[in-house]
Design an enzyme around this catalytic site. Structure first.
Site, short mmCIF file in Angstrom:
data_model
loop_
_atom_site.label_atom_id
_atom_site.label_comp_id
_atom_site.label_asym_id
_atom_site.label_seq_id
_atom_site.Cartn_x
_atom_site.Cartn_y
_atom_site.Cartn_z
CG HIS A 239 -2.01 -1.02 1.12
ND1 HIS A 239 -2.82 -1.13 0.03
CD2 HIS A 239 -2.42 -1.98 1.98
CE1 HIS A 239 -3.68 -2.10 0.21
NE2 HIS A 239 -3.46 -2.64 1.38
CE LYS A 665 -13.42 5.93 0.95
NZ LYS A 665 -14.55 5.27 0.32
#
Length: 1002
Positions: A239, A665
């Site tokens: 990532h 999120k």
């Protein structure tokens, strides 16, 4: 892990004549003349970032923590620490930072000129003045002057000044990381432990946990059985949160090695002027090289580049750190339990997503995974060959067991005779893998120069290699050479267990929609209709029948002949499964399905593997990410466990991945935490009912908003009871790989904490929270989710505000990862990955994803006196809830609403969006009060003195980075795309600087 106490900064010369003298002298030559000359000159230096004695009466409790004199650019100052300083644990840290800051300051003056130094110092002084010398008082005029000063800098000056702050923060971080280990070693020495080579006697170390568990009355045999059978698998992912170049990280690592070696020299009494001078020179070279290097990545990395960088930590650190840690763990086990850790134990293992994670990344092709697997085999064969060559030099022993003698005949040195063909076989293994790589790369000319090696001549199966090494060990034991048996050969055996012949197995990850698309193409090609249009029961019925059938669905490769039926994305999916079928043992790990919502999502992958001819199917791990996915996970898994076909395949074992980033999120931190807790609790109970051994795979990031927690031991102990059970799988992402494993001592410490926590969690009885608490958590979760979504999802002002007030749009253009920032390039915030989502908010010091919704839920609950009482009880007794609240408090302490407002003032031109910014900051301040109301603290972070000390000195530097970043963004947005020039470099530099200052990025 945060333990920074800075009061040391860049140093420059104290008079214009001294400046001129320095500027007329080449930096390196001046230093190399003699260390004594440097020390004499040091007396005339003043700090570029002026020393500030931390008068901390209102912050720390009245203790005057430090009072510094002139910084000296040497790791071995002429004046040793005074008595009061030698008793101060952090004095060596400040000394190291003073030294490196002084060196960096001189290098800047030498290379960039006195004018740039003055600009750096002016900004720092203004930021310090804004913060106030003591306490929280703010001089707003100074802040405006600071912003105005930055606006007057040229583009080149913006870049150079940003570099200065960024490098200082980075080398200070390197010093801090080194100091953490230094402090641990001193703790061990004080307790008489570290000198014996065992682990630290701390509550989060195996050296402390084992005696604590015994003192708690837990039987030694139970502890030993748990430790011997437990497993923590750390999955390295690519990532894009590591914003530092590999080159720069390597220099930071060498700086830490210099600091370590200097400590060792001082421990011997010092006085070795030649060695002292050599270490000083080495430090000057590294800091100078840092400044003179290009820290900006000029090209976007490919997935293969990311895999190469990811495995570097195994080659350079973990290859030796893992067996050393296991040796220390064994010594600790023998000390406290009186038993030897079995060779078969695998308390720490590693896996990787780099080269296998294709979710939303079209750059990861089937050949990408093939190449990464082959390169990993090349590296493993090379490393093992090197180890066996060293072992052969050591084992000149002539006596051996009868079993070994039968193999080597009358060889005078039987172990060397036995090892030689093993070494040659490893060399052939390396050649074979290189040969296969050459064919993949179509480098036929290169392939012709390689020996034509067949798979019959190489090591493919770990067991064969392991058994041969075990024979050597057994022979040594049988001939009374126990010390030799416990030496290098044992370390190599443990490396085989930890890394295997593939170095690190790759997981495959793909989203469920791709599998559905492939099967839809297949059913249409076969004339069965559209699989995508079938309902769930129809899909399950057909999938089960096909999995049970012995007939293949398709002839291999037929998809390439019918582009009208099979689009390229479907072809890639089918080719991925053909690639899986080609791989040899241990090359691959799990198959992770992202965006899994139904039982058919899991069955689809099993069918695709079966039809591709995969002999031993990869274990399939559904990833439950969003709030709806988590809430539906129980029904999905219950359906799967009811299917005889499925139960026959999994053999009583199931892996389930929990998504921390996307759930937060989607629903906000509080709602996500509770959904994760409840989902794991319910799934663990379901698995127990069905007699299934379940392993949860935790998809966490470095930031709190993505499930990270710097207090690792407490984080693991706060997991839902009876959900880990000695099996813990978790991602290590982005910058966390370097922070946790970039240096041998840190890697050992990280492995120690993981092992200690998983052991303590397994054998410590922990009760489930009472219904009164879970009921209130459900209520809190609902209120929090609604408050979070009211802004993020339902407020039309939010998307324009987010994209203007943060560097979100610019992040996608930076060369810090191979994967696109969005799953859907045309989508909005909902398609934005959790990493850039958190990354953007962290940069502006708003940190919205971590706290939004939390304060509103607490505030609403506290209105009810009875519920308020229960809430306080939960904070005291509910580990998961308390950990969440403490983490939110920590993030709020690191946040800075005034800085976030500055971004709004500089970048947001829409009046409605600005209104939303004001509302967000009002919620932020209300959340602070709500958190303090639960914790009972008088100020944020009052229970974390280390964090307070760190922030007290970090903040002015990070403030400067934020001011420079906002100014850079403003300028970039005024020029056409492609015309950014050096501003693009300046932006990436400020991003790196803020990340260094805050301790994380995304």
């Amino acid at each position: 892990f945060q333990n920074i106490l800075w009061s040391s900064h860049f140093s420059s010369l104290s008079s214009s004549s001294a400046h001129n003298q320095f500027k007329n002298t080449m930096l390196t030559r001046a230093f190399l003349r003699s260390t004594q000359s440097v020390r004499r000159n040091a007396a005339s230096l003043k700090p570029v970032f002026a020393v500030r004695a931390l008068s901390s009466a209102s912050i720390i409790g009245g203790q005057n923590l430090s009072s510094f004199g002139e910084p000296s650019p040497s790791l071995f100052p002429v004046q040793p620490l005074g008595a009061s300083q030698s008793e101060d644990q952090d004095a060596p840290l400040r000394s190291d930072i003073r030294t490196m800051g002084s060196i960096l300051g001189k290098i800047i003056v030498e290379n960039e000129g006195e004018d740039i130094y003055e600009k750096i110092e002016t900004m720092r002084q203004l930021a310090k003045k804004w913060r106030g010398d003591v306490g929280p008082d703010r001089d707003e005029a100074s802040f405006q002057e600071l912003a105005s000063f930055a606006s007057d800098l040229s583009d080149t000056e913006l870049y150079t000044v940003s570099r200065a702050f960024t490098h200082f923060l980075a080398i200070a971080n390197a010093a801090e990381a080194h100091h953490r280990i230094r402090s641990l070693k001193e703790t061990g020495l004080d307790d008489g432990v570290a000198g014996g080579g065992a682990l630290y006697p701390k509550k989060d170390s195996c050296g402390g946990v084992l005696p604590d568990l015994l003192d708690a009355g837990i039987p030694a045999d139970e502890i030993f059985e748990a430790l011997s059978s437990q497993s923590t698998e750390l999955v390295l992912t690519a990532h894009p949160t590591e914003v530092n170049r590999r080159t720069i990280l390597d220099k930071h690592q060498r700086i830490q090695e210099i600091l370590t070696n200097s400590d060792k020299l001082r421990a011997t009494g010092g006085g070795k002027s030649f060695l002292e001078a050599e270490y000083d020179k080495a430090l000057w070279r590294e800091v100078s090289s840092l400044w003179l290097s290009d820290e900006v990545s000029r090209a976007k990395p490919t997935p293969e580049d990311e895999a190469e960088r990811g495995t570097l930590v195994i080659e350079t650190v973990l290859w030796d750190a893992v067996p050393l840690f296991l040796r220390k763990l064994n010594a600790t086990t023998e000390e406290f339990i009186g038993k030897t850790l079995p060779l078969s134990s695998k308390p720490i293992r590693f896996a990787s997503w780099m080269g296998g994670d294709r979710d939303g990344n079209p750059n990861v092709k089937p050949d990408t995974t093939r190449k990464v697997c082959l390169r990993n085999r090349v590296k493993a064969a090379t490393l093992f060959a090197r180890d066996l060559e060293a072992l052969s030099k050591e084992l000149s022993i002539t006596a051996c067991s009868e079993e070994l003698r039968e193999i080597v005949g009358d060889a005078r040195e039987p172990y060397r005779a036995f090892l030689e063909p093993m070494i040659q076989k490893l060399h052939r293994t390396k050649t074979w893998a290189e040969q296969e790589l050459a064919h993949l790369d179509e480098k036929m000319q290169m392939a012709r120069h390689l020996d034509n090696v067949s798979v019959d001549e190489i090591y493919l199966k770990k067991k064969e290699f392991y058994d041969e090494l075990l024979l050597i060990r057994s022979s040594l034991e049988a001939t009374n050479n126990e010390f030799a048996a416990e030496g290098m050969v044992t370390d190599i055996l443990r490396k085989v267990s930890a890394f295997g012949l593939t170095l690190i197995p790759l997981d495959i990850r793909q989203e469920s929609g791709r599998h559905e698309e492939a099967l839809d193409c297949i059913t249409k090609y076969l004339g069965l209709g559209s699989y995508a249009q079938w309902d769930e029961e129809a899909k399950i019925t057909w999938l089960c029948s096909q999995i049970a059938s012995t007939r293949p669905l398709l002839r291999s490769g037929v998809w390439n002949e019918h582009p009208d039926v099979f689009p390229q994305t479907a072809v890639d999916t089918l080719e991925i499964h053909r690639m899986i079928a080609e791989q040899y043992e241990d090359s691959l790990g799990a198959y992770v399905i992202s965006q899994a919502t139904h039982a058919s999502d899991v069955l689809a992958v099993l069918l695709l593997q079966k039809d591709a001819g995969v002999k031993e199917p990869l274990r399939v791990a559904p990833l439950f990410e969003t709030l709806d996915d988590l809430n539906g996970a129980y029904d999905t898994m219950k359906k799967l466990f009811s299917l005889p076909v499925y139960m026959g395949i999994i053999n009583g074992k199931q892996e389930i991945m929990i998504g921390y980033s996307d759930s937060a999120k989607d629903a906000g931190r509080l709602s996500a935490v509770y959904a994760q807790f409840e989902t794991q609790t319910n799934l663990a109970a379901l698995a127990e009912e069905q007699g299934i051994d379940v392993t949860f795979f935790h998809g966490k990031g470095g930031t709190v908003g993505r499930g990270g927690n710097p207090a690792l031991f407490e984080a693991i102990m706060s997991h839902a009871p009876r959900t880990i059970n000695g099996q813990f799988r978790v991602t290590e992402q982005g910058e966390m790989i370097q922070q946790n494993f970039g240096h041998g001592d840190r890697a050992e410490r990280t492995m120690d904490v993981y092992t200690a926590a998983v052991l303590a969690e397994k054998v410590t009885k922990r009760d489930s929270p009472p219904k009164e608490w879970t009921d209130l958590m459900t209520e809190l979760s609902d209120v929090s989710c609604e408050a979070y979504r009211q802004i993020v999802r339902y407020d039309d002002r939010f998307v324009p505000y987010f994209r203007k007030a943060t560097p979100e749009l610019e992040l996608a253009n930076l060369n810090i990862g191979s994967r696109p920032a969005k799953r859907n390039p045309t989508g909005g915030v909902e398609s934005l990955r959790a990493i850039p989502w958190n990354f953007a908010w962290t940069q502006t010091r708003c940190n919205l994803p971590t706290w939004l919704g939390v304060g509103q839920a607490i505030e609403e609950t506290m209105k009810d006196e009875k519920k308020a009482k229960v809430l306080h009880e939960m904070y005291q007794g509910y580990d998961s809830f308390r950990t969440m609240i403490d983490l939110v408090e920590m993030v709020l302490a690191k946040s800075e609403p005034d800085i976030a407002k500055h971004y709004d003032d500089m970048l947001v031109d829409d009046a409605k969006a600005k209104e939303l910014g004001d509302e967000v900051r009002a919620i932020h301040l209300a959340t602070e009060q709500a958190i303090l109301g639960i914790t009972g603290h008088k100020r944020l972070g009052a229970n974390n003195k280390i964090l307070e000390r760190a922030l007290l000195v970090r903040n002015p530097y990070v403030d400067c980075m934020n001011i420079l970043q906002a100014e850079t963004l403003k300028r970039i947005r005024k020029v056409d795309a492609g015309e950014e020039g050096i501003l693009k470099d300046a932006l990436l530099t400020t991003i790196t600087g803020v990340a260094n200052g805050m301790g994380n990025s995304g």
